[in-house]
Scaffold this motif. Sequence first.
Motif, PDB file in Angstrom:
ATOM      1  N   LEU A   1       0.835  -1.211   0.000  1.00  0.00           N
ATOM      2  CA  LEU A   1       0.000   0.000   0.000  1.00  0.00           C
ATOM      3  C   LEU A   1       0.867   1.257   0.000  1.00  0.00           C
ATOM      4  N   PHE A   2       1.896   1.288   0.839  1.00  0.00           N
ATOM      5  CA  PHE A   2       2.774   2.453   0.893  1.00  0.00           C
ATOM      6  C   PHE A   2       3.575   2.623  -0.397  1.00  0.00           C
ATOM      7  N   ILE A   3       3.957   1.522  -1.034  1.00  0.00           N
ATOM      8  CA  ILE A   3       4.644   1.622  -2.313  1.00  0.00           C
ATOM      9  C   ILE A   3       3.722   2.244  -3.364  1.00  0.00           C
ATOM     10  N   THR A   4       2.466   1.816  -3.376  1.00  0.00           N
ATOM     11  CA  THR A   4       1.503   2.356  -4.326  1.00  0.00           C
ATOM     12  C   THR A   4       1.311   3.857  -4.112  1.00  0.00           C
ATOM     13  N   ILE A   5       1.161   4.263  -2.857  1.00  0.00           N
ATOM     14  CA  ILE A   5       0.995   5.689  -2.561  1.00  0.00           C
ATOM     15  C   ILE A   5       2.249   6.466  -2.938  1.00  0.00           C
ATOM     16  N   ALA A   6       3.427   5.887  -2.692  1.00  0.00           N
ATOM     17  CA  ALA A   6       4.679   6.558  -3.047  1.00  0.00           C
ATOM     18  C   ALA A   6       4.797   6.737  -4.559  1.00  0.00           C
ATOM     19  N   ILE A   7       4.410   5.728  -5.327  1.00  0.00           N
ATOM     20  CA  ILE A   7       4.469   5.833  -6.788  1.00  0.00           C
ATOM     21  C   ILE A   7       3.540   6.937  -7.274  1.00  0.00           C
ATOM     22  N   GLN A   8       2.339   6.987  -6.720  1.00  0.00           N
ATOM     23  CA  GLN A   8       1.404   8.039  -7.110  1.00  0.00           C
ATOM     24  C   GLN A   8       1.922   9.423  -6.738  1.00  0.00           C
ATOM     25  N   THR A   9       2.556   9.533  -5.576  1.00  0.00           N
ATOM     26  CA  THR A   9       3.104  10.813  -5.135  1.00  0.00           C
ATOM     27  C   THR A   9       4.242  11.260  -6.049  1.00  0.00           C
ATOM     28  N   VAL A  10       5.121  10.340  -6.412  1.00  0.00           N
ATOM     29  CA  VAL A  10       6.250  10.680  -7.287  1.00  0.00           C
ATOM     30  C   VAL A  10       5.746  11.067  -8.680  1.00  0.00           C
ATOM     31  N   ASN A  11       4.733  10.359  -9.170  1.00  0.00           N
ATOM     32  CA  ASN A  11       4.194  10.697 -10.490  1.00  0.00           C
ATOM     33  C   ASN A  11       3.527  12.060 -10.504  1.00  0.00           C
ATOM     34  N   SER A  12       2.922  12.460  -9.395  1.00  0.00           N
ATOM     35  CA  SER A  12       2.201  13.734  -9.390  1.00  0.00           C
ATOM     36  C   SER A  12       3.085  14.925  -9.033  1.00  0.00           C
ATOM     37  N   SER A  13       4.008  14.747  -8.071  1.00  0.00           N
ATOM     38  CA  SER A  13       4.776  15.916  -7.632  1.00  0.00           C
ATOM     39  C   SER A  13       6.282  15.685  -7.559  1.00  0.00           C
ATOM     40  N   GLY A  14       6.771  14.569  -8.017  1.00  0.00           N
ATOM     41  CA  GLY A  14       8.206  14.314  -8.010  1.00  0.00           C
ATOM     42  C   GLY A  14       8.692  13.799  -6.659  1.00  0.00           C
ATOM     43  N   TRP A  15      10.019  13.670  -6.577  1.00  0.00           N
ATOM     44  CA  TRP A  15      10.640  13.123  -5.374  1.00  0.00           C
ATOM     45  C   TRP A  15      10.778  14.206  -4.318  1.00  0.00           C
ATOM     46  N   GLY A  16       9.785  14.298  -3.453  1.00  0.00           N
ATOM     47  CA  GLY A  16       9.839  15.225  -2.332  1.00  0.00           C
ATOM     48  C   GLY A  16      10.079  14.479  -1.042  1.00  0.00           C
ATOM     49  N   PHE A  17      10.032  15.230   0.037  1.00  0.00           N
ATOM     50  CA  PHE A  17      10.258  14.656   1.368  1.00  0.00           C
ATOM     51  C   PHE A  17       9.245  13.563   1.671  1.00  0.00           C
ATOM     52  N   PHE A  18       7.976  13.798   1.348  1.00  0.00           N
ATOM     53  CA  PHE A  18       6.906  12.845   1.643  1.00  0.00           C
ATOM     54  C   PHE A  18       7.112  11.534   0.888  1.00  0.00           C
ATOM     55  N   ALA A  19       7.589  11.610  -0.345  1.00  0.00           N
ATOM     56  CA  ALA A  19       7.825  10.392  -1.130  1.00  0.00           C
ATOM     57  C   ALA A  19       8.931   9.551  -0.493  1.00  0.00           C
ATOM     58  N   TYR A  20       9.986  10.197  -0.018  1.00  0.00           N
ATOM     59  CA  TYR A  20      11.062   9.457   0.642  1.00  0.00           C
ATOM     60  C   TYR A  20      10.582   8.799   1.938  1.00  0.00           C
ATOM     61  N   ILE A  21       9.740   9.488   2.685  1.00  0.00           N
ATOM     62  CA  ILE A  21       9.189   8.917   3.921  1.00  0.00           C
ATOM     63  C   ILE A  21       8.331   7.687   3.598  1.00  0.00           C
ATOM     64  N   LEU A  22       7.509   7.793   2.545  1.00  0.00           N
ATOM     65  CA  LEU A  22       6.673   6.654   2.155  1.00  0.00           C
ATOM     66  C   LEU A  22       7.508   5.450   1.732  1.00  0.00           C
ATOM     67  N   VAL A  23       8.575   5.691   1.003  1.00  0.00           N
ATOM     68  CA  VAL A  23       9.452   4.593   0.576  1.00  0.00           C
ATOM     69  C   VAL A  23      10.143   3.975   1.793  1.00  0.00           C
ATOM     70  N   LEU A  24      10.559   4.791   2.743  1.00  0.00           N
ATOM     71  CA  LEU A  24      11.189   4.277   3.957  1.00  0.00           C
ATOM     72  C   LEU A  24      10.212   3.400   4.748  1.00  0.00           C
ATOM     73  N   ILE A  25       8.986   3.868   4.916  1.00  0.00           N
ATOM     74  CA  ILE A  25       7.979   3.094   5.647  1.00  0.00           C
ATOM     75  C   ILE A  25       7.675   1.795   4.909  1.00  0.00           C
ATOM     76  N   ALA A  26       7.565   1.855   3.579  1.00  0.00           N
ATOM     77  CA  ALA A  26       7.286   0.654   2.787  1.00  0.00           C
ATOM     78  C   ALA A  26       8.413  -0.353   2.939  1.00  0.00           C
ATOM     79  N   THR A  27       9.643   0.110   2.942  1.00  0.00           N
ATOM     80  CA  THR A  27      10.788  -0.789   3.095  1.00  0.00           C
ATOM     81  C   THR A  27      10.764  -1.480   4.450  1.00  0.00           C
TER      82      THR A  27
END
Length: 70
Positions: free
Chosen positions: A19-45
């Motif tokens: 679920l967190f990977i999916t949200i991270a992909i959507q976040t990166v596609n919409s607004s690029g690699w921001g702080f929130f995207a890195y946090i989502l990837v960390l939580i997913a990992t």
Amino acid sequence: MKRQSPLFIGIVYAGLGILFITIAIQTVNSSGWGFFAYILVLIATLDLGSGLRMILIHFKIKSIQKKNKK
């Protein structure tokens, strides 16, 4: 209260990781690699790693129980 098996907990953690990977992909596609995207990837990992560890623990426990029954 009955304890949950490591398999169930592992599947829940893996599901949350996906679920967190999916949200991270959507976040990166919409607004690029921001702080929130890195946090989502960390939580997913962390969730996927914990899920995999719990699933492996489940199978290790089952093999030990099977070996002790013989």
